[in-house]
Write an enzyme that holds these catalytic residues in place. Structure first.
Site, PDB file in Angstrom:
ATOM      1  N   GLY A 132      19.253 100.574  13.467  1.00  0.00           N
ATOM      2  CA  GLY A 132      20.255  99.973  12.964  1.00  0.00           C
ATOM      3  C   GLY A 132      19.494 100.002  11.904  1.00  0.00           C
TER       4      GLY A 132
ATOM      5  N   ARG B 111       7.432  98.998  23.378  1.00  0.00           N
ATOM      6  CA  ARG B 111       7.884  97.898  21.961  1.00  0.00           C
ATOM      7  C   ARG B 111       6.767  96.719  22.267  1.00  0.00           C
ATOM      8  NH1 ARG B 111      14.524  98.030  21.912  1.00  0.00           N
ATOM      9  NH2 ARG B 111      14.854  99.490  20.588  1.00  0.00           N
TER      10      ARG B 111
END
Ligand code: AMP
Length: 401
Positions: A381, A36
């Site tokens: 999500g 990330r």
């Protein structure tokens, strides 16, 4: 509506607040996977090289609304510093007098990280006053935290109301390009591969993509629910017993729309859900194959692998979300590995292949095939919500181009 990109902005000497997703896995204070952080580096470099006074903010983990040492962003500041080859300071809080002073002292091209935004309950509550403090005197806001863009939090949405210009970073731009633009008019045949644990998690994606897809492949525990709904015996397999009607509705809808909906012809089963467990493959369902009591389906079978791989080879656009089986256990990973290899092969032959977040990303990385896919989403999500056709609050809040 296309959103403003950082490509078109002048950052020189300006204070820029950038939302990153530095929610990295940590073990004893050490970052165990820096994907990330690496993903945000192109945008960070662009801003630094452009002379921005760069203030980064992020959440990390799930602190309970107050400071907790184990959720400090300190390791990420050190790690980013080593990647950039320059000092990256950490403010002890994301708001307050000290953070404000450190922000004001920043020179052009310098980088500061604010401490975990979730050390304040106001972050998730998207509290206006908190968002205003977080915005501070930033002139430009940049959001590159795709993974949290489906949440309307102070650092992803609230701050944009207090900063004149809000733009997307390169990572956000790429996510939107592949998960929205590329799927607007996909090259056909367009194949959707769905797997994972539950039909209920993916129902909205399946429904939305049914409008565009030519074919679906269904694997994972989800497939058990479809097979059970069709009246087959599924033994001790993981099944969502309250979703059988829903599964039948999906099958009927696919039929009515002329969308091919492929369920695994056979299933790999085991008596023991553990590493090293022996497995067998059922006979194909159409030939009376079923999962006996005491056994559970943990992967797609060999006929399914063949049929699915053939389907993958025909597709020109592929989106994949969810593993074909319990890939975390080597003996149960064959189906997921085979499909990952087939998708990688399709990429080499010119198909656009998109790995739509979550566990399929973990699987593709585990098999070392990550660089063989057109695009791998960093969102779980968030990517599902985009594929469902929803507008993400963190994207909607940015300026239009
Ligand atoms: P999801 O987060 O919905 O994509 O689900 C991923 C999880 O589903 C992974 O942890 C897999 O181990 C699990 N899974 C996949 N296939 C099966 C199966 N047949 N039985 C039980 N769990 C499964």
């Amino acid at each position: 509506m296309a959103k403003l990109s950082i490509r078109n902005l002048d950052f020189s000497g300006k204070e820029v607040l950038m939302r990153v997703d530095f929610n990295v896995p940590l073990k004893d204070g050490v970052i165990t996977d820096d994907t990330r952080i690496q993903a945000a580096v192109p945008t960070i470099r662009h801003l630094v090289d452009g002379g921005a006074k760069l203030v980064l903010c992020s959440h990390l983990g799930r602190p309970k609304g107050g400071p907790e040492a184990k959720y400090s962003l300190a390791p990420t500041a050190a790690h980013l510093g080593s990647i950039l080859g320059k000092t990256v300071k950490l403010a002890p809080d994301c708001v307050g007098v000290e953070a404000a002073a450190m922000r004001a002292a920043l020179g052009a091209g310098e980088v500061l990280i604010l401490e975990n935004t979730r050390f304040h309950a106001e972050e998730e509550a998207n509290d206006k006053d908190f968002a205003k403090q977080l915005a501070g005197s930033a002139e430009i806001y940049v959001n590159d935290a795709f993974g949290t863009a489906h949440r309307a939090h102070a650092s992803t949405e609230g701050v944009t109301h207090f900063i004149p210009t809000s733009a997307m970073g390169f990572l956000m731009e790429r996510e939107l390009q592949y998960l929205c633009d590329e799927l607007e008019k996909p090259a056909k045949p367009f194949l959707v591969i769905m797997g994972g644990a539950k039909v209920s998690d993916k129902i909205q994606v399946i429904t939305a993509l049914m409008e565009k897809a030519d074919a679906f492949i269904i694997g994972g525990a989800m497939a058990n629910t479809f097979r059970k709904a069709q009246g087959y015996h599924t033994g001790n397999s993981r099944v969502e017993a309250d979703k059988l009607d829903l599964a039948l509705e999906i099958l009927a809808k696919a039929k009515a729309k002329g969308v091919r909906f492929l369920l695994p012809a056979d299933t790999r089963i085991t008596q023991e859900f553990k590493d090293g467990a022996a497995t067998q493959v059922t006979a194909p369902y159409e030939q009376g194959g079923e999962t006996p009591d005491g056994w559970e389906g943990i992967d797609i079978g060999d006929v399914a692998i063949r049929e699915f791989s053939d389907e993958v080879a025909k597709a020109r656009t592929i989106i994949w979300n969810g593993p074909m089986g319990v890939f975390e256990i080597e003996n149960f990973a064959k189906g997921t590995r085979a499909i990952a290899e087939a998708v990688a092969q399709a990429t080499t032959k010119g198909a656009v292949t998109i790995i739509g977040g979550g566990d399929s990303v973990t699987a593709v990385n585990q098999f070392g095939l990550d660089d063989k896919m057109t695009f791998i989403s960093t969102g779980g999500g968030a990517s599902l919500e985009l594929l469902e056709g929803k507008e993400l609050p963190g994207v909607a809040a940015l300026n239009n181009a």
